[in-house]
Scaffold this motif. Structure first.
Motif, PDB file in Angstrom:
ATOM      1  N   GLY A 268       0.818  -1.208   0.000  1.00  0.00           N
ATOM      2  CA  GLY A 268       0.000   0.000   0.000  1.00  0.00           C
ATOM      3  C   GLY A 268       0.852   1.258   0.000  1.00  0.00           C
ATOM      4  N   GLY A 269       1.949   1.251   0.785  1.00  0.00           N
ATOM      5  CA  GLY A 269       2.849   2.396   0.825  1.00  0.00           C
ATOM      6  C   GLY A 269       3.535   2.657  -0.502  1.00  0.00           C
ATOM      7  N   LEU A 270       3.914   1.588  -1.190  1.00  0.00           N
ATOM      8  CA  LEU A 270       4.518   1.740  -2.517  1.00  0.00           C
ATOM      9  C   LEU A 270       3.505   2.283  -3.518  1.00  0.00           C
ATOM     10  N   LEU A 271       2.298   1.726  -3.468  1.00  0.00           N
ATOM     11  CA  LEU A 271       1.269   2.132  -4.417  1.00  0.00           C
ATOM     12  C   LEU A 271       0.887   3.599  -4.259  1.00  0.00           C
ATOM     13  N   VAL A 272       0.862   4.083  -3.018  1.00  0.00           N
ATOM     14  CA  VAL A 272       0.421   5.464  -2.820  1.00  0.00           C
ATOM     15  C   VAL A 272       1.423   6.439  -3.410  1.00  0.00           C
ATOM     16  N   VAL A 273       2.711   6.152  -3.320  1.00  0.00           N
ATOM     17  CA  VAL A 273       3.723   7.024  -3.915  1.00  0.00           C
ATOM     18  C   VAL A 273       3.578   7.043  -5.436  1.00  0.00           C
ATOM     19  N   VAL A 274       3.464   5.863  -6.026  1.00  0.00           N
ATOM     20  CA  VAL A 274       3.316   5.763  -7.481  1.00  0.00           C
ATOM     21  C   VAL A 274       2.041   6.466  -7.943  1.00  0.00           C
ATOM     22  N   SER A 275       0.963   6.276  -7.189  1.00  0.00           N
ATOM     23  CA  SER A 275      -0.320   6.866  -7.574  1.00  0.00           C
ATOM     24  C   SER A 275      -0.303   8.386  -7.485  1.00  0.00           C
ATOM     25  N   ILE A 276       0.301   8.927  -6.445  1.00  0.00           N
ATOM     26  CA  ILE A 276       0.369  10.387  -6.316  1.00  0.00           C
ATOM     27  C   ILE A 276       1.103  11.003  -7.498  1.00  0.00           C
TER      28      ILE A 276
END
Length: 416
Positions: free
Chosen positions: A310-318
């Motif tokens: 989830g932490g990785l995905l949020v950076v990529v998504s932002i």
């Protein structure tokens, strides 16, 4: 003796429900502080006003209408019943079921549920910050908390068609968080980005928040409140199995948040060459959102890994949303929407009773309903009263334009 034990269990489970609800209510303060820290100082009072008033609207709508809409219908249906409007049973005022099978006060259940709907609405406020009219936002809050959220809530927790299909969402990665993010995405698309955020040839300009200590405090408050959010969703604590389950839920909730922070910070350092605090904060929230769909089944290490993804995905998504010129000042769509989707889809990996088919259908149904319904409402509000402040008001700050005061008046330059 049996009657005494029953009464003690009833009192304990009711008290547990109420305290969990208080912790979730504390998340409202977390959202307020996080958002106030991530917007510019000239927009702080307005974002705080939104958070206070949306909570009041959510509570009032859920008391008058939404709780009944969500829980007073028959099982397996697509449309919730409106029978309570015609003099049907008032579920908020029940205390015990007629057959005695309800093991806690129904008023405690209402109190616990009402703070969940406020959480869903809080997600929207950060995404549309710094350029939306206050009263347009509050008008949307009435519809979101009165109709949109409880309808998909009925499909799932209310025993509707998604529940019958086997959709599994322990505490609401999809039902609460992805729903709020879908509504926020619709609002952002109608609203457009802040002035100066995007330039020509794909240029993206950072607009830093005014108070990162406040944003950090807000994240810790949310982290703490999440123990009530997930822990209370066990629904019972008066027997050995449920007590053990609640302990496991709290351990996993904490582990996922930690995993989200570590993963987001490492990726930010590799990608941006800096230890970006805002990414670490969003990593914590993304980890919490991701584990919310099933904080019981994974091991502690499994929960850490789920949170880390989830932490990785949020950076990529932002970063990806910025490239698409979808302006979300606090990263709410990424932290609650993308991480919420991940949380819903990962459930079958640790929970044998869940299926990927039901999870995919459930996630798709919740997102489409909340996004399309919200988009229609936003467009109606835009046509009726407008959704965006003027360029001059945006430049001067929505604090003065909408609230007539400033959060930090002593910092104003050139004003007496």
């Amino acid at each position: 003796m049996t009657e005494d034990i029953t009464q003690l269990s009833y009192a304990l489970d009711t008290f547990y429900f109420l305290i969990a609800g208080v912790l979730v209510m504390w998340m409202a303060a977390g959202f307020a502080m996080l958002e106030a820290g991530l917007v510019r100082s000239k927009n702080t009072a307005e974002i705080l006003t939104k958070n206070v008033v949306l909570f009041a609207i959510s509570c009032t709508m859920y008391l008058l209408f939404s709780y009944h809409l969500m829980y007073s219908s028959g099982a397996g249906g697509f449309l919730p019943s409106l029978g309570f409007l015609l003099g049907g049973e008032n579920s908020v005022d029940q205390v015990m079921g007629s057959n005695g099978d309800i093991y806690y006060s129904n008023r405690a259940d209402f109190f616990f549920q009402v703070v969940f709907v406020a959480t869903a609405m809080s997600i929207v406020s950060g995404a549309v910050a710094e350029r939306m009219k206050l009263w347009a936002f509050l008008a949307f809050a009435v519809v979101m908390t009165g109709i949109i959220y409880p309808t998909s809530g009925y499909w799932t927790w209310g025993g509707g068609w998604l529940a019958e299909l086997g959709y599994s969402d322990y505490a609401g990665s999809g039902i609460v968080h992805m729903a709020g993010a879908a509504a926020a995405l619709a609002g952002v698309l109608v609203l457009g980005p802040r002035k100066g955020k995007y330039g020509k040839n794909g240029a993206i300009y950072a607009i830093p928040g005014a108070n990162l200590p406040l944003a950090t405090l807000g994240t810790f408050i949310l982290w703490m409140g999440w123990f009530g959010f997930n822990g209370g969703s066990e629904l019972m604590v008066s027997n050995i199995d449920s007590a053990n389950n609640m302990a496991q839920v709290l351990v996993n909730t904490n582990a996922a948040a930690a995993g989200g922070v570590i993963a987001a910070l490492i990726l930010a350092k590799i990608w941006f060459r800096k230890a970006d605090l805002t990414m670490a904060l969003n990593g914590a929230i993304a980890g919490l959102v991701a584990i919310t769909a099933d904080p019981l089944s994974p091991t502690g290490l499994g929960a850490t890994l789920i949170g880390a993804v989830g932490g990785l995905l949020v950076v990529v998504s932002i970063v990806a949303l910025d490239k698409l010129k979808i302006d979300d000042p606090v990263g709410a769509i990424s932290a609650h929407g993308v991480a919420g989707l991940w949380g819903v889809l990962v459930v079958p990996l640790t929970n044998a009773s869940a299926s990927f088919g039901a999870q995919i259908i459930g996630a798709l149904a919740i997102f489409l309903w909340c996004f399309i319904a919200s988009l229609i409402v936003w467009l109606i509000i835009k046509a009726a009263m407008g959704v965006r402040v003027s360029e001059e008001e945006e430049y001067e700050g929505v604090d003065l334009a909408e609230c007539g005061l400033e959060a930090y008046p002593e910092f104003s330059v050139g004003k007496k």
